[in-house]
Design an enzyme around this catalytic site. Structure first.
Site, PDB file in Angstrom:
ATOM      1  N   SER A 122       0.968  -1.413   0.114  1.00  0.00           N
ATOM      2  CA  SER A 122       0.155   0.008  -0.028  1.00  0.00           C
ATOM      3  C   SER A 122       0.692   1.258   0.062  1.00  0.00           C
ATOM      4  CB  SER A 122      -1.074  -0.065   1.237  1.00  0.00           C
ATOM      5  OG  SER A 122      -0.179  -0.219   2.416  1.00  0.00           O
TER       6      SER A 122
ATOM      7  N   ASP B 249      -3.237   8.044   8.083  1.00  0.00           N
ATOM      8  CA  ASP B 249      -4.314   7.035   8.587  1.00  0.00           C
ATOM      9  C   ASP B 249      -3.556   6.440   9.708  1.00  0.00           C
ATOM     10  OD1 ASP B 249      -3.115   5.001   7.310  1.00  0.00           O
ATOM     11  OD2 ASP B 249      -4.744   4.610   5.976  1.00  0.00           O
TER      12      ASP B 249
ATOM     13  N   HIS C 245      -0.605   4.478   7.304  1.00  0.00           N
ATOM     14  CA  HIS C 245       0.041   5.206   5.896  1.00  0.00           C
ATOM     15  C   HIS C 245       0.652   6.635   6.329  1.00  0.00           C
ATOM     16  CE1 HIS C 245      -2.561   1.940   4.702  1.00  0.00           C
ATOM     17  NE2 HIS C 245      -1.444   1.461   4.190  1.00  0.00           N
TER      18      HIS C 245
END
Ligand SMILES: *[C@@H]1O[C@H](CO)[C@@H](O)[C@H](O)[C@H]1NC(C)=O
Ligand SMILES: *[C@@H]1O[C@H](CO)[C@@H](O)[C@H](O)[C@H]1NC(C)=O
Ligand SMILES: *[C@@H]1O[C@H](CO)[C@@H](O)[C@H](O)[C@H]1NC(C)=O
Ligand SMILES: *[C@@H]1O[C@H](CO)[C@@H](O)[C@H](O)[C@H]1NC(C)=O
Ligand SMILES: *[C@@H]1O[C@H](CO)[C@@H](O)[C@H](O)[C@H]1NC(C)=O
Length: 354
Positions: A42, A329, A332
């Site tokens: 991610s 978040d 990340h």
């Protein structure tokens, strides 16, 4: 009135001249490498998970709030490190995600990265579907056949692939969405952190050799960041430390072995260059050290996170100044950190690879 309008016209003209000149420069300057391929998780995914059945997907606001096109599936508020690298290399558009790339796109590179994916196939499976590193390599093998068709034959494809830059950002999920989730995965009862780092590196070594056999000759491999400092892990308790030390220690074992692997690959494959990018040594270190010292604005996410996924809840506002935060978040980093990581990696590429 007339005078004011008169004054505006030359200003508009000047602006269009400047814009036109800039576009010309962009079009005329070829990128420093003809192609850029991205593999990983991610941290560099730019939309490959959007069509998958998984909780690890973020194609909704407030993700990429600070990105002109709006939500794309990037796990941050703006561009990610791979985007910044592509810009610095001189590409005039972003490298497209494998999932939705057009046939003409593939010649300048693709992004195969997938949120929640890892070196190990099972990593991230508690969240749903994902494209593990092994599957990303299978996808790249398909791309190679397509490039060979586009360029006419395998020889010219091989020549092309040898000039590309390859960027790997993977391994975090093998810790945070595997080893440190004993409720879902048996790895932590099967292996000590030392043994686990060894099995991960053995598998990664195989995967990187596959990539070499696919014609890659300029390969950059990122070490892991201080995963024990991400808000998701901090929320589970730190025994009084600034971060979860056991996790950072395990990550350090992995990074040390990864650096040795990169040396080994360089010794064995003398017609290729592999480069280790030390995520802990880069400029954001100063920021991360602020996180370690507990400055809360830097260690708190910038959105309201869901307490099941640690990702931003859809549609809610973010913190007003994203650039004051390390984390967007619970997992990340913000675009600010991505920019620092991407810029530092690019600086290393200039020294070693480009
Ligand atoms: C890559 O694809 C070719 C067919 O296009 C196949 O023969 C080969 O085994 C594949 N290699 C790997 C490592 O998957
Ligand atoms: C492959 O294509 C290139 C460029 O079109 C050409 O120069 C070369 O001779 C071809 N090689 C083979 C083996 O067909
Ligand atoms: C806290 O300390 C205990 C006892 O030393 C240890 O078992 C546990 O793993 C530690 N937890 C964290 C989050 O560091
Ligand atoms: C490099 O070569 C040595 C000696 O043949 C071998 O033991 C080692 O596994 C190789 N390492 C890699 C990463 O290919
Ligand atoms: C998580 O969600 C549950 C149910 O929605 C709620 O009761 C709980 O307080 C939440 N926990 C945290 C830490 O926000």
């Amino acid at each position: 009135m007339a005078l004011a309008v008169m004054n505006i016209i030359p200003i508009i003209f000047m602006f269009s001249l400047i814009i036109f000149t800039n576009l010309q420069t962009l079009a005329l300057c070829a990128p420093q490498v003809p192609c850029f391929f991205v593999f990983g998780d991610s941290l560099v995914d730019n939309g490959n998970n959007n069509q998958l059945k998984t909780e690890a997907k973020v194609n909704y606001l407030p993700y990429v709030k600070d990105f002109p096109q709006g939500p794309t599936g990037r796990f941050t508020n703006g561009r990610n490190a791979a985007d910044f690298i592509a810009e610095l290399l001189g590409f005039d558009t972003f490298i497209p995600p494998f999932a939705t790339a057009q046939e003409n796109d593939i010649i300048k590179g693709l992004n195969y990265a997938s949120g929640s994916a890892g070196i190990r196939d099972e990593t991230g499976e508690q969240l749903g579907d994902r494209i593990s590193l092994d599957r990303q390599l299978v996808n790249h093998n398909h791309t190679i056949s397509r490039i060979a068709r586009l360029l006419g034959n395998g020889t010219s494809a091989e020549e092309h692939l040898g000039k590309c830059l390859y960027y790997f950002v993977v391994g975090s999920n093998d810790y945070i969405n595997n080893y440190y989730m004993p409720e879902y995965y048996p790895t932590s009862s099967k292996y000590t952190p030392e043994e686990y780092a060894t099995v991960l590196i053995q598998q990664y070594s195989q995967q990187l050799r596959t990539l070499y056999n696919f014609g890659a000759r300029k390969v950059s491999i990122s070490g892991l960041g201080p995963l024990g400092c991400i808000p998701e892990e901090l929320a589970r308790g730190t025994n009084g430390s600034a971060c979860v030390d056991v996790i950072n220690d395990a990550v350090q074992l992995f990074n040390d072995k990864l650096e040795l692997l990169v040396n080994d690959l360089n010794r064995n494959f003398t017609d290729a260059k592999f480069i280790y990018i030390d995520a802990l040594d880069l400029k954001p270190e100063e920021l991360f050290s602020l996180v370690r010292s507990g400055i809360s604005i830097l260690s708190k996410p910038c959105c309201k996170v869901s307490n099941s996924t640690g990702q931003c809840v859809s549609g809610l506002p973010t913190c007003p100044v994203r650039d004051l935060h390390v984390f967007f978040d619970n997992f990340h980093p913000t675009e600010l950190i991505h920019k620092a990581v991407g810029t530092a990696a690019y600086t290393e590429f200039l020294k070693v690879i480009l």
